[in-house]
Write a protein that holds these residues in place. Structure first.
Motif, PDB file in Angstrom:
ATOM      1  N   UNK A  45     -88.075 -62.915 -66.735  1.00 36.71           N
ATOM      2  CA  UNK A  45     -87.734 -63.323 -65.226  1.00 36.71           C
ATOM      3  C   UNK A  45     -86.212 -62.806 -64.798  1.00 36.71           C
ATOM      4  N   UNK A  46     -85.209 -62.994 -65.663  1.00 34.62           N
ATOM      5  CA  UNK A  46     -84.052 -62.421 -65.329  1.00 34.62           C
ATOM      6  C   UNK A  46     -83.915 -61.180 -66.136  1.00 34.62           C
ATOM      7  N   UNK A  47     -84.135 -60.030 -65.905  1.00 39.03           N
ATOM      8  CA  UNK A  47     -84.202 -58.857 -66.831  1.00 39.03           C
ATOM      9  C   UNK A  47     -82.654 -58.464 -67.084  1.00 39.03           C
ATOM     10  N   UNK A  48     -82.134 -58.642 -68.161  1.00 40.28           N
ATOM     11  CA  UNK A  48     -80.835 -58.011 -68.442  1.00 40.28           C
ATOM     12  C   UNK A  48     -80.836 -56.691 -68.340  1.00 40.28           C
ATOM     13  N   UNK A  49     -81.974 -55.928 -68.626  1.00 40.35           N
ATOM     14  CA  UNK A  49     -81.806 -54.563 -68.822  1.00 40.35           C
ATOM     15  C   UNK A  49     -81.732 -54.054 -67.285  1.00 40.35           C
ATOM     16  N   UNK A  50     -81.947 -54.550 -66.304  1.00 38.09           N
ATOM     17  CA  UNK A  50     -81.983 -53.998 -64.898  1.00 38.09           C
ATOM     18  C   UNK A  50     -80.507 -54.242 -64.518  1.00 38.09           C
ATOM     19  N   UNK A 100     -79.080 -51.584 -74.445  1.00 40.11           N
ATOM     20  CA  UNK A 100     -78.019 -52.470 -75.127  1.00 40.11           C
ATOM     21  C   UNK A 100     -78.035 -53.919 -74.632  1.00 40.11           C
ATOM     22  N   UNK A 101     -78.652 -54.186 -73.398  1.00 34.45           N
ATOM     23  CA  UNK A 101     -78.685 -55.412 -72.879  1.00 34.45           C
ATOM     24  C   UNK A 101     -80.193 -56.223 -73.030  1.00 34.45           C
ATOM     25  N   UNK A 102     -81.047 -55.335 -73.481  1.00 34.92           N
ATOM     26  CA  UNK A 102     -82.470 -55.910 -73.690  1.00 34.92           C
ATOM     27  C   UNK A 102     -82.592 -56.945 -74.445  1.00 34.92           C
ATOM     28  N   UNK A 103     -83.202 -58.208 -74.178  1.00 34.02           N
ATOM     29  CA  UNK A 103     -83.210 -59.365 -74.761  1.00 34.02           C
ATOM     30  C   UNK A 103     -83.674 -59.272 -76.381  1.00 34.02           C
ATOM     31  N   UNK A 104     -84.454 -58.435 -76.318  1.00 36.94           N
ATOM     32  CA  UNK A 104     -85.336 -58.192 -77.667  1.00 36.94           C
ATOM     33  C   UNK A 104     -84.437 -57.581 -78.824  1.00 36.94           C
ATOM     34  N   UNK A 105     -83.194 -57.011 -78.214  1.00 31.97           N
ATOM     35  CA  UNK A 105     -82.237 -56.482 -79.096  1.00 31.97           C
ATOM     36  C   UNK A 105     -81.191 -57.547 -79.662  1.00 31.97           C
ATOM     37  N   UNK A 107     -82.231 -60.171 -81.392  1.00 26.75           N
ATOM     38  CA  UNK A 107     -82.492 -60.654 -82.934  1.00 26.75           C
ATOM     39  C   UNK A 107     -83.493 -59.333 -83.367  1.00 26.75           C
ATOM     40  N   UNK A 108     -83.843 -58.243 -82.794  1.00 25.62           N
ATOM     41  CA  UNK A 108     -84.528 -57.191 -83.229  1.00 25.62           C
ATOM     42  C   UNK A 108     -84.169 -56.118 -82.427  1.00 25.62           C
ATOM     43  N   UNK A 109     -85.314 -55.199 -82.248  1.00 28.67           N
ATOM     44  CA  UNK A 109     -85.081 -53.839 -81.520  1.00 28.67           C
ATOM     45  C   UNK A 109     -85.463 -54.038 -80.295  1.00 28.67           C
ATOM     46  N   UNK A 110     -84.533 -53.456 -79.316  1.00 27.28           N
ATOM     47  CA  UNK A 110     -84.773 -53.550 -77.971  1.00 27.28           C
ATOM     48  C   UNK A 110     -86.057 -52.623 -77.515  1.00 27.28           C
ATOM     49  N   UNK A 111     -86.566 -52.784 -76.442  1.00 29.00           N
ATOM     50  CA  UNK A 111     -87.618 -51.964 -75.766  1.00 29.00           C
ATOM     51  C   UNK A 111     -86.865 -50.546 -75.751  1.00 29.00           C
ATOM     52  N   UNK A 112     -87.736 -49.465 -76.139  1.00 28.42           N
ATOM     53  CA  UNK A 112     -87.326 -48.166 -76.004  1.00 28.42           C
ATOM     54  C   UNK A 112     -87.357 -47.574 -74.552  1.00 28.42           C
ATOM     55  N   UNK A 113     -86.628 -48.191 -73.647  1.00 33.07           N
ATOM     56  CA  UNK A 113     -86.488 -47.927 -72.197  1.00 33.07           C
ATOM     57  C   UNK A 113     -86.287 -46.459 -72.015  1.00 33.07           C
ATOM     58  N   UNK A 114     -85.771 -45.977 -72.366  1.00 31.47           N
ATOM     59  CA  UNK A 114     -85.168 -44.410 -72.267  1.00 31.47           C
ATOM     60  C   UNK A 114     -86.401 -43.601 -72.502  1.00 31.47           C
ATOM     61  N   UNK A 115     -87.082 -43.937 -73.609  1.00 29.94           N
ATOM     62  CA  UNK A 115     -88.111 -43.148 -74.007  1.00 29.94           C
ATOM     63  C   UNK A 115     -89.308 -43.334 -73.073  1.00 29.94           C
ATOM     64  N   UNK A 116     -89.568 -44.499 -72.686  1.00 24.09           N
ATOM     65  CA  UNK A 116     -90.514 -44.869 -71.549  1.00 24.09           C
ATOM     66  C   UNK A 116     -90.121 -44.113 -70.369  1.00 24.09           C
TER      67      UNK A 116
END
Ligand code: SF4
Length: 167
Positions: A45-50, A100-105, A107-116
């Protein structure tokens, strides 16, 4: 926050093969890989990635369309804020920005936003998909000095607005 689906690795040329050619090392995602990776996004809801994206791309929205298989819509969403998804998906320092800001990062691995982003940009080019409306030309010409990201983005926006034959 963790995700049970592991981050999808991107396929690359084998080192011995790439030592014999000048082709791109990274192959990028195919459709199946892109959709699997996209499905890892939590659509926060509050996307840190954006917040961490310099141009504020609506990342969860375009990723959602990748899941849906509507790559043209994904491309249009990116095009609202960026004219260069194939380039930015390859060269942006995602590890210090969106990923670097993705919430999944945390405790784990961020979404591969760049590759997407790269996948959507390449799909759009390969399918000649018109992601934006282009206004009719208004006869004015604009010279953009320099061919860095700013110059390219400026030329692209001016062309969209019908204000130039950029050269
Ligand atoms: S922070 Fe990560 S999980 Fe959340 S919307 Fe952005 S890409 Fe998806």
């Amino acid at each position: 926050m963790a995700n049970k689906i592991p981050r999808v690795s991107v396929r690359e040329q084998d080192a011995k093969v790439r030592a014999t050619n000048f082709e791109e090392v990274c192959y990028g995602y195919n459709v199946e890989e892109a959709q699997t990776e996209a499905s890892r996004c939590l659509n926060c809801k509050k996307p840190r990635c954006v917040e961490a994206c310099p141009v504020g791309i609506n990342i969860p929205a375009f990723i959602h369309e990748v899941i849906n298989g509507d790559f043209k819509k994904a491309s249009s969403i990116i095009a609202e804020d960026s004219s260069l998804p194939s380039i930015c998906g390859r060269v942006c320092p995602q590890e210090t920005q969106c990923e670097g800001s993705c919430i999944l990062g945390i405790k784990g691995e961020s979404v591969a936003i760049g590759k997407l982003e790269r996948f959507v940009g390449d799909w759009s080019l390969e399918n000649n998909a018109k992601s934006v409306e282009v206004a009719p030309k208004n006869g004015h010409k604009v010279a953009v000095i320099g061919s860095g990201p700013s110059g390219l983005a400026c030329a692209s926006d001016l062309a969209k607005w019908g204000r130039c034959d950029c050269f």
